[in-house]
Design an enzyme around this catalytic site. Structure first.
Site, PDB file in Angstrom:
ATOM      1  N   ALA A  78       0.843  -1.213   0.000  1.00 43.49           N
ATOM      2  CA  ALA A  78       0.000   0.000   0.000  1.00 43.49           C
ATOM      3  C   ALA A  78       0.865   1.245   0.000  1.00 43.49           C
ATOM      4  CB  ALA A  78      -0.899   0.006   1.235  1.00 43.49           C
ATOM      5  N   CYS A 131      -7.151   5.709   4.916  1.00 46.91           N
ATOM      6  CA  CYS A 131      -5.743   5.367   4.687  1.00 46.91           C
ATOM      7  C   CYS A 131      -4.852   5.787   5.860  1.00 46.91           C
ATOM      8  CB  CYS A 131      -5.258   6.058   3.417  1.00 46.91           C
ATOM      9  SG  CYS A 131      -3.504   5.783   3.122  1.00 46.91           S
ATOM     10  N   SER A 180       1.229   5.653  -4.024  1.00 46.28           N
ATOM     11  CA  SER A 180       1.966   6.926  -4.038  1.00 46.28           C
ATOM     12  C   SER A 180       2.690   7.096  -5.369  1.00 46.28           C
ATOM     13  CB  SER A 180       2.991   6.983  -2.904  1.00 46.28           C
ATOM     14  OG  SER A 180       2.341   6.866  -1.677  1.00 46.28           O
TER      15      SER A 180
HETATM   16  C1  HEM Z   1      -1.476   8.376  -2.743  1.00 50.72           C
HETATM   17  C2  HEM Z   1      -1.220   7.348  -1.993  1.00 50.72           C
HETATM   18  C3  HEM Z   1      -2.241   6.487  -1.313  1.00 50.72           C
HETATM   19  C4  HEM Z   1      -3.563   6.271  -1.632  1.00 50.72           C
HETATM   20  C5  HEM Z   1      -4.373   6.886  -2.761  1.00 50.72           C
HETATM   21  C6  HEM Z   1      -4.090   5.341  -0.642  1.00 50.72           C
HETATM   22  C7  HEM Z   1      -5.409   4.912  -0.598  1.00 50.72           C
HETATM   23  C8  HEM Z   1      -5.944   4.129   0.402  1.00 50.72           C
HETATM   24  C9  HEM Z   1      -7.341   3.796   0.534  1.00 50.72           C
HETATM   25  C10 HEM Z   1      -8.456   4.224  -0.433  1.00 50.72           C
HETATM   26  C11 HEM Z   1      -7.487   3.044   1.652  1.00 50.72           C
HETATM   27  C12 HEM Z   1      -8.810   2.531   2.244  1.00 50.72           C
HETATM   28  C13 HEM Z   1      -9.272   1.232   1.665  1.00 50.72           C
HETATM   29  C14 HEM Z   1     -10.659   0.832   2.150  1.00 50.72           C
HETATM   30  O1  HEM Z   1     -11.308   1.552   2.910  1.00 50.72           O
HETATM   31  O2  HEM Z   1     -11.109  -0.248   1.745  1.00 50.72           O
HETATM   32  C15 HEM Z   1      -6.166   2.869   2.230  1.00 50.72           C
HETATM   33  C16 HEM Z   1      -5.880   2.141   3.350  1.00 50.72           C
HETATM   34  C17 HEM Z   1      -4.611   1.979   3.859  1.00 50.72           C
HETATM   35  N1  HEM Z   1      -3.449   2.578   3.415  1.00 50.72           N
HETATM   36 FE1  HEM Z   1      -3.270   3.865   1.898  1.00 50.72          FE
HETATM   37  N2  HEM Z   1      -3.081   4.999   0.211  1.00 50.72           N
HETATM   38  C18 HEM Z   1      -1.944   5.678  -0.145  1.00 50.72           C
HETATM   39  C19 HEM Z   1      -0.700   5.634   0.468  1.00 50.72           C
HETATM   40  C20 HEM Z   1      -0.399   4.866   1.563  1.00 50.72           C
HETATM   41  C21 HEM Z   1       0.897   4.818   2.211  1.00 50.72           C
HETATM   42  C22 HEM Z   1       2.109   5.645   1.790  1.00 50.72           C
HETATM   43  C23 HEM Z   1       0.789   3.905   3.228  1.00 50.72           C
HETATM   44  C24 HEM Z   1       1.799   3.431   4.230  1.00 50.72           C
HETATM   45  C25 HEM Z   1       3.073   3.634   4.223  1.00 50.72           C
HETATM   46  C26 HEM Z   1      -0.583   3.421   3.247  1.00 50.72           C
HETATM   47  C27 HEM Z   1      -1.086   2.510   4.126  1.00 50.72           C
HETATM   48  C28 HEM Z   1      -2.414   2.160   4.224  1.00 50.72           C
HETATM   49  C29 HEM Z   1      -2.923   1.264   5.247  1.00 50.72           C
HETATM   50  C30 HEM Z   1      -2.112   0.571   6.337  1.00 50.72           C
HETATM   51  C31 HEM Z   1      -4.309   1.148   5.016  1.00 50.72           C
HETATM   52  C32 HEM Z   1      -5.304   0.292   5.774  1.00 50.72           C
HETATM   53  C33 HEM Z   1      -5.998   1.121   6.810  1.00 50.72           C
HETATM   54  C34 HEM Z   1      -7.076   0.344   7.536  1.00 50.72           C
HETATM   55  O3  HEM Z   1      -7.621  -0.612   7.008  1.00 50.72           O
HETATM   56  O4  HEM Z   1      -7.374   0.751   8.659  1.00 50.72           O
HETATM   57  N3  HEM Z   1      -1.267   4.021   2.210  1.00 50.72           N
HETATM   58  N4  HEM Z   1      -5.245   3.565   1.451  1.00 50.72           N
END
Ligand code: HEM
Length: 407
Positions: free
Chosen positions: A248, A358, A253
Site C-alpha cells: 500500500a 488510509c 503513491s
Molecule cells: C497516494 C497514496 C495512497 C492512496 C491513494 C491510498 C489509498 C488508500 C485507501 C483508499 C485506503 C482505504 C481502503 C478501504 O477503505 O477499503 C487505504 C488504506 C490503507 N493505506 Fe493507503 N493509500 C496511499 C498511500 C499509503 C501509504 C504511503 C501507506 C503506508 C506507508 C498506506 C497505508 C495504508 C494502510 C495501512 C491502510 C489500511 C488502513 C485500515 O484498514 O485501517 N497508504 N489507502
C-alpha cells in the site's frame, strides 16, 4: 460543454468497453446520471455518487470490509492470496481491525513524519539531479516508483538491497484485486504471497538474532514485539500486515506522483500558477488525488438488510464504491472535470473514509508536497515527450510509462 452521455444499460464492470481505460470518467458520469445504484450483471452494486459512497464508508457495522465471501470463490480458500487478502488490516472488521491498526499508528504521527522530511527531500533532489544531467527521464521508473519504495522500506526496516524485490511482489498481489483475473495473474499473485512471506520470516528471524541492527522505531520491530507478547498480533497478522503496508505504501503513491506530473504537463497554465504562488502546493496535491484517484474502487458487503438513498438492499449485497466517480460528482465538486490546483474545499475520497481511512495518508501527502514543489520549481521548461501509457487495470489507475524532457 457537457460530454454526451454513453448509454450504460448493461454496463459490466467485469467486461468494460475497450475505450474505458482511456477515459473511465465518461462512463462514471453516465452511470451517475442514468443509474446511480447500478446493478452489475453479476448482481453487485456499482455506486458512483459521492453521498452514496460516503454512506457506505461511514457505517462499518452495516458495510463490512471482510472479504472472505468474495475471495473464497475468486482465489479458493487454500490459496495464499486468500490468506493474505483476508488477514491484512484493510480487509477485516472491528474489533480485530481496531486492535491491529492501533499497533502501527505511532509510525504516522506528526513527529514521526517530520523525521522523514529531510530524507524525502534528499531522495527527490538526487533523482532530479539525474534528470537535470540527462535532460530527460521516464518518470515512473526514474522517479515516482523510486521515492515511495525507499520511504516505506525505511519505515518498515527493509534492507536497501532487497527493495526491488518488493515491487514485483506488490504488483502481483495487488493486481489480484482487479475485478477479473487471468489464470496467469492468479498463479503469479499466489507465488508472490508465498515468496513475500518467506522473505519477511527470514528478515524477522535475522532481526531477532541481531536486535542491535534494528532501529527501535521500525514498524517491523514494533510489530514483531507485539507478536512476541503473544496477545496482540498473531504471526499471520504480523506477516500480512507488513506485506500490506509495503504494498500500500508505494504502489498508490507512485501513481499519485506520476499522475501529478502528467496532469500538470497537460495543463501548463497550472504549472505557471504554482510557480507564481508556491502556497498552492497543498491544494495541488489534493487536486491530483481527486482528479486521478490512484485507487479507483473500494468494496464493501452489507451484513444486514439496509438501504442507500431510500433503495432497499438485502444483507449480502456486495458494493463497488467507485471513488474515482465520487470524486467527479458535480453535487460535491463544482465543474468536476476541470483540473484546478487551487480547488477548495476538496474533500475527495481518494484515501477512503471512516475506520479504514488510509493510515498512510499524511505520509503520501508529504511525499506529494515535497516532490511536486521541487520538480516544478526547478524545471520550468519540462514537457511531455510522448503520451503517457496507462495500464489496463481498473482498481488501480496506473501510469505505466511517462517520458518527459527538460529544455
Ligand atoms: C497516494 C497514496 C495512497 C492512496 C491513494 C491510498 C489509498 C488508500 C485507501 C483508499 C485506503 C482505504 C481502503 C478501504 O477503505 O477499503 C487505504 C488504506 C490503507 N493505506 Fe493507503 N493509500 C496511499 C498511500 C499509503 C501509504 C504511503 C501507506 C503506508 C506507508 C498506506 C497505508 C495504508 C494502510 C495501512 C491502510 C489500511 C488502513 C485500515 O484498514 O485501517 N497508504 N489507502
Amino acid at each position: 460543454m457537457a460530454t454526451p452521455d454513453i448509454d450504460i444499460a448493461g454496463f459490466d464492470l467485469l467486461n468494460v468497453p475497450a475505450d474505458y481505460i482511456a477515459d473511465p470518467y465518461r462512463y462514471f458520469a453516465a452511470l451517475r446520471r442514468q443509474a446511480p445504484l447500478h446493478r452489475n450483471p453479476d448482481g453487485t452494486l456499482v455506486l458512483t455518487r459521492y453521498a452514496d459512497c460516503v454512506a457506505a464508508y461511514r457505517d462499518p457495522a452495516i458495510w463490512s470490509s471482510d472479504k472472505r465471501a468474495d475471495f473464497a470463490p475468486k482465489f479458493g480458500r487454500d490459496a495464499p492470496l486468500y490468506e493474505h487478502h483476508t488477514t491484512s488490516v484493510v480487509f477485516i472488521d472491528p474489533p480485530d481491525h481496531t486492535r491491529i491498526r492501533k499497533l502501527f499508528q505511532y509510525a504516522f504521527t506528526r513527529k514521526a513524519l517530520a523525521a522523514f522530511e529531510p530524507r524525502i527531500t534528499a531522495l527527490v533532489d538526487g533523482y532530479l539531479d539525474e534528470f537535470a544531467e540527462r535532460g530527460e527521464m521516464e518518470v515512473v521508473g526514474d522517479f515516482s516508483f523510486k521515492l515511495p519504495i525507499e520511504v516505506v522500506c525505511d519505515m518498515l526496516g527493509v534492507p536497501a538491497a532487497d527493495r526491488l524485490l518488493i515491487r514485483d511482489w506488490a504488483l502481483a498481489i495487488l493486481t489480484a484485486l482487479e475485478p477479473k483475473l487471468t489464470p496467469d495473474q492468479l498463479a503469479t499473485g499466489n507465488a508472490a504471497v508465498t515468496e513475500f512471506k518467506a522473505y519477511l520470516r527470514d528478515l524477522l528471524k535475522h532481526r531477532r538474532a541481531h536486535p542491535d541492527q534494528a532501529q527501535p522505531t521500525e514498524v517491523l520491530t514494533v510489530l514483531a514485539d507485539a507478536e512476541d507478547d503473544g496477545q496482540r498480533l498473531s504471526e499471520l497478522e504480523l506477516l500480512h500486515s507488513c506485506i500490506f503496508m509495503l504494498n500500500a505504501g508505494h504502489e498508490t503513491s507512485t501513481n499519485m506522483l506520476s499522475h501529478g506530473i502528467h496532469e500538470m504537463l497537460r495543463h501548463p497554465d497550472q504549472i505557471r500558477r504554482l510557480r507564481d504562488d508556491a502556497a498552492v502546493i497543498e491544494p495541488m496535491v489534493e487536486e491530483v488525488l481527486r482528479f486521478q484517484a490512484p485507487i479507483q474502487i473500494n468494496n464493501r458487503r452489507a451484513l444486514v438488510d439496509t438501504e442507500i438513498a431510500g433503495v432497499p438492499l438485502p444483507a449480502g449485497t456486495s458494493a463497488h464504491m467507485i471513488v474515482a466517480a465520487a470524486n467527479r460528482d458535480p453535487a460535491q465538486f463544482p465543474d468536476p472535470d476541470r483540473f484546478d490546483i487551487a480547488r477548495r474545499p476538496n474533500r475527495h475520497l481518494s484515501f477512503g473514509l471512516g475506520v479504514h481511512i488510509c493510515a498512510g495518508n499524511a505520509l503520501a501527502r508529504l511525499e506529494g508536497v515535497i516532490a511536486f514543489a521541487r520538480i516544478f520549481d526547478r524545471f520550468a521548461g519540462m514537457e511531455l515527450v510522448a503520451p503517457a501509457k496507462i495500464a489496463n487495470r481498473l482498481r488501480f489507475r496506473e501510469v505505466e510509462e511517462l517520458r518527459v524532457a527538460t529544455r
